[in-house]
Design a protein around this motif. Structure first.
Motif, short mmCIF file in Angstrom:
data_model
loop_
_atom_site.label_atom_id
_atom_site.label_comp_id
_atom_site.label_asym_id
_atom_site.label_seq_id
_atom_site.Cartn_x
_atom_site.Cartn_y
_atom_site.Cartn_z
N ILE A 198 -18.47 63.33 -46.96
CA ILE A 198 -18.25 62.04 -47.61
C ILE A 198 -19.59 61.38 -47.89
O ILE A 198 -20.44 61.29 -46.99
N LEU A 199 -19.77 60.92 -49.12
CA LEU A 199 -20.95 60.14 -49.49
C LEU A 199 -20.61 58.66 -49.35
O LEU A 199 -19.72 58.16 -50.04
N GLY A 219 -26.94 58.20 -60.25
CA GLY A 219 -27.25 59.50 -60.82
C GLY A 219 -26.48 60.65 -60.23
O GLY A 219 -26.63 61.79 -60.72
N ILE A 220 -25.65 60.42 -59.23
CA ILE A 220 -24.94 61.52 -58.58
C ILE A 220 -23.80 62.03 -59.45
O ILE A 220 -23.53 63.23 -59.49
N ALA A 221 -23.10 61.13 -60.13
CA ALA A 221 -21.94 61.52 -60.96
C ALA A 221 -21.91 60.63 -62.19
O ALA A 221 -21.20 59.63 -62.23
N PRO A 222 -22.69 60.96 -63.23
CA PRO A 222 -22.78 60.09 -64.40
C PRO A 222 -21.43 59.78 -65.04
O PRO A 222 -21.23 58.68 -65.57
N GLU A 223 -20.49 60.72 -64.99
CA GLU A 223 -19.19 60.48 -65.60
C GLU A 223 -18.41 59.39 -64.88
O GLU A 223 -17.54 58.73 -65.48
N LEU A 224 -18.69 59.17 -63.60
CA LEU A 224 -18.09 58.06 -62.87
C LEU A 224 -18.89 56.78 -63.06
O LEU A 224 -18.31 55.70 -63.25
N GLU A 225 -20.19 56.89 -63.02
CA GLU A 225 -21.04 55.70 -63.11
C GLU A 225 -20.87 54.95 -64.43
O GLU A 225 -21.00 53.72 -64.47
N SER A 226 -20.56 55.67 -65.50
CA SER A 226 -20.41 55.01 -66.79
C SER A 226 -19.18 54.10 -66.83
O SER A 226 -19.05 53.26 -67.72
N ARG A 227 -18.29 54.27 -65.85
CA ARG A 227 -17.04 53.51 -65.84
C ARG A 227 -17.05 52.34 -64.84
O ARG A 227 -16.03 51.68 -64.67
N SER A 250 -30.20 58.92 -45.34
CA SER A 250 -30.11 60.25 -45.95
C SER A 250 -29.54 60.14 -47.36
O SER A 250 -28.39 60.53 -47.61
N PRO A 251 -30.31 59.61 -48.32
CA PRO A 251 -29.79 59.47 -49.68
C PRO A 251 -29.42 60.81 -50.29
O PRO A 251 -30.22 61.76 -50.26
N VAL A 252 -28.22 60.90 -50.84
CA VAL A 252 -27.82 62.10 -51.55
C VAL A 252 -28.50 62.10 -52.92
O VAL A 252 -28.46 61.09 -53.65
N VAL A 253 -29.13 63.19 -53.25
CA VAL A 253 -29.85 63.29 -54.53
C VAL A 253 -29.11 64.16 -55.53
O VAL A 253 -29.41 64.12 -56.73
N GLU A 254 -28.13 64.94 -55.06
CA GLU A 254 -27.41 65.82 -55.97
C GLU A 254 -26.06 66.19 -55.38
O GLU A 254 -25.93 66.45 -54.19
N LEU A 255 -25.05 66.17 -56.25
CA LEU A 255 -23.74 66.74 -55.93
C LEU A 255 -23.64 68.08 -56.63
O LEU A 255 -23.74 68.13 -57.87
N VAL A 256 -23.43 69.15 -55.88
CA VAL A 256 -23.29 70.48 -56.45
C VAL A 256 -21.81 70.85 -56.41
O VAL A 256 -21.22 70.99 -55.34
N HIS A 257 -21.21 70.97 -57.59
CA HIS A 257 -19.80 71.36 -57.66
C HIS A 257 -19.67 72.86 -57.40
O HIS A 257 -20.58 73.64 -57.62
N SER A 306 -12.62 68.27 -39.59
CA SER A 306 -14.01 67.96 -39.26
C SER A 306 -14.62 67.24 -40.45
O SER A 306 -14.41 67.62 -41.60
N VAL A 307 -15.37 66.17 -40.16
CA VAL A 307 -15.84 65.27 -41.22
C VAL A 307 -17.30 64.91 -40.99
O VAL A 307 -17.71 64.60 -39.86
N VAL A 308 -18.07 64.93 -42.09
CA VAL A 308 -19.45 64.47 -42.12
C VAL A 308 -19.54 63.32 -43.12
O VAL A 308 -19.01 63.42 -44.23
N VAL A 309 -20.21 62.24 -42.74
CA VAL A 309 -20.47 61.12 -43.64
C VAL A 309 -21.98 61.02 -43.84
O VAL A 309 -22.73 60.98 -42.85
N VAL A 310 -22.42 60.97 -45.09
CA VAL A 310 -23.84 60.91 -45.41
C VAL A 310 -24.11 59.56 -46.07
O VAL A 310 -23.54 59.25 -47.12
N GLU A 311 -24.99 58.77 -45.46
CA GLU A 311 -25.27 57.41 -45.91
C GLU A 311 -26.74 57.26 -46.29
O GLU A 311 -27.62 57.68 -45.54
N ALA A 312 -26.99 56.64 -47.44
CA ALA A 312 -28.36 56.49 -47.92
C ALA A 312 -29.18 55.53 -47.07
O ALA A 312 -30.40 55.69 -46.94
N GLN A 313 -28.54 54.51 -46.48
CA GLN A 313 -29.27 53.50 -45.71
C GLN A 313 -28.69 53.44 -44.29
O GLN A 313 -28.81 54.39 -43.56
#
Length: 425
Positions: free
Chosen positions: A33-34, A241-249, A206-213, A53-60
């Motif tokens: 989870i981001l 910048g992680i998911a431009p198709e979502l950010e535009s909305r 731990s800022p996520v810099v890329e989502l790899v599908h 099992s769950v991992v949460v990654v947080e930028a701040q």
């Protein structure tokens, strides 16, 4: 040592959560989870309790974004009006979504109780009109909600409101006893403690810099990566910048809150006798409530550009004086802001990308309760029960016009028109 929270009364008054580790190297989980805000942490908690099992990654830090800085008002419904959902989905599914929002409020209260989260929950919320057209709209809304949605609301005339609120600015109130308010950062930290106790791994700074599908989506950071069978994007206004198709909305919108110096219990109770939260119904609205140490927490003055308003402290002092002239000489001790994410139609934007990446965004300033609903519905969908999330996924969402360069100036111009309408009509 991690970066501190932005200065606020919330950060100064919350019991801190121990710092969580930075993501280094490769980790794996069933779900990655981001974002460690309300949406991400609720999804993580629901999934962990179901055996994932769950991992949460947080930028701040946990709750660093809107979840730890918002106005704290938890209101039944969504950022758009029900008539918008009726137009987009039809009356039956609009009613279904409203019932889900009532469930969201019940689950919010239940989560606080079950996990012993000390977050100053208080019952009661009032929407207050300033102009006759707003009063007419609220009165009609009460009839509509009772008749079509089986949801009881009270109308208070000016005299009845004056018994609870020491302000002459408003013409009455639409009072909702099922909504309320809380300390937003303490609630978020409480969710994190519950998630950690359930076995969730949280990584901060731990800022996520890329989502790899792919068959197993990957959240990559500068120093590591998290791989899962499923990924959840819960960054809202901070995807960057992680998911431009979502950010535009969605569009990040700044909102600001002032905390006065402590007023003392007697003076604070004289302002809002029943301790409810209050919001007016202007497009650029004011909202306010009391804190546990008897301050007035007063929010508003949204910014639709990327810059805070000039002389923000002076602006907030003037807005407070309009509502409570008796506070003209009370200083402001804290002043902070942050971004919320709005969608073009103000409706929630929740769904799935491909088969294994889920997202929830577009809470449009109405997310304290509905983020928990989003987290639960995403968890249900990952567990194979996507029927409820699929209703939200039907809501059509267009990108903001103007592209990356022009969409913000166009929104600023549109909001200037709405502010003018508030002032003149």
């Amino acid at each position: 040592m991690s970066a501190p929270y932005p200065p606020s009364w919330y950060a100064a008054s919350a019991a801190p959560l121990p710092e969580q580790p930075v993501l280094e190297g490769a980790v794996e989980a069933d779900v990655c989870i981001l974002g460690a805000g309300y949406t991400g942490l609720t999804a993580a908690l629901e999934l962990a309790e179901a055996g994932y099992s769950v991992v949460v990654v947080e930028a701040q830090r946990v709750g660093w974004g809107a979840s730890g800085r918002n106005g704290g008002q938890a209101i039944v419904g969504y950022g758009c009006e029900q008539e918008t959902l009726e137009r987009l989905l039809g009356p039956d599914e609009a009613r279904l979504l409203f019932d889900y929002s009532r469930e969201a409020m019940d689950r919010l209260r239940g989560r606080i109780a079950r996990h012993g989260i000390e977050c100053d929950w208080r019952d009661g919320h009032a929407h207050v009109p300033i102009k006759p057209r707003q009063e007419r709209a609220l009165r009609a809304g009460i009839i509509e909600m009772a008749g079509r949605y089986d949801y009881p609301l009270e109308w208070w005339d000016r005299a009845r409101l004056r018994q609870e609120l020491a302000s002459d600015r408003y013409l009455g109130a639409m009072y909702d006893s099922a909504s309320g308010h809380l300390h937003p950062l303490e609630y978020c930290l409480g969710l994190a403690r519950a998630a950690l106790a359930a076995g969730v791994r949280i990584y901060e700074q731990s800022p996520v810099v890329e989502l790899v599908h792919g068959a197993k989506p990957v959240l990559r950071t500068a120093r590591g990566q998290a791989t899962g069978e499923f990924a959840v994007l819960a960054g809202n206004a901070w995807l960057r910048g992680i998911a431009p198709e979502l950010e535009s909305r969605v569009m990040p919108v700044g909102t600001y809150i002032a905390a006065t110096a402590p007023l003392g219990e007697e003076a604070a109770r004289a302002l809002i006798r029943n301790d409810m939260a209050v919001a007016d119904v202007n497009w650029a609205l004011d909202y306010f409530r009391l804190s546990r140490d008897h301050r007035l927490l007063f929010g508003g003055r949204a910014s639709y550009s990327s810059y805070p308003p000039p002389n923000l402290c002076g602006v907030m002092r003037r807005r407070i004086r309009k509502v409570f002239p008796q506070l003209a000489d009370v200083p402001i001790d804290y002043l902070w802001g942050g971004y919320v994410d709005i969608s073009l139609n103000r409706a929630p934007h929740w769904g799935r990308m491909g088969n294994n990446v889920y997202y929830a965004q577009g809470f449009s300033g109405h997310g304290v309760a509905t983020t928990g609903l989003a987290g639960r519905l995403v968890a249900e969908a990952i567990a194979g029960q996507s029927r409820r999330l699929d209703v939200f996924a039907k809501i059509p969402h267009a990108p903001f016009p103007g592209g990356r360069l022009l969409r913000m100036p166009l929104l600023v111009a549109a909001m200037a028109w709405y502010r003018l309408r508030d002032a003149l009509w």
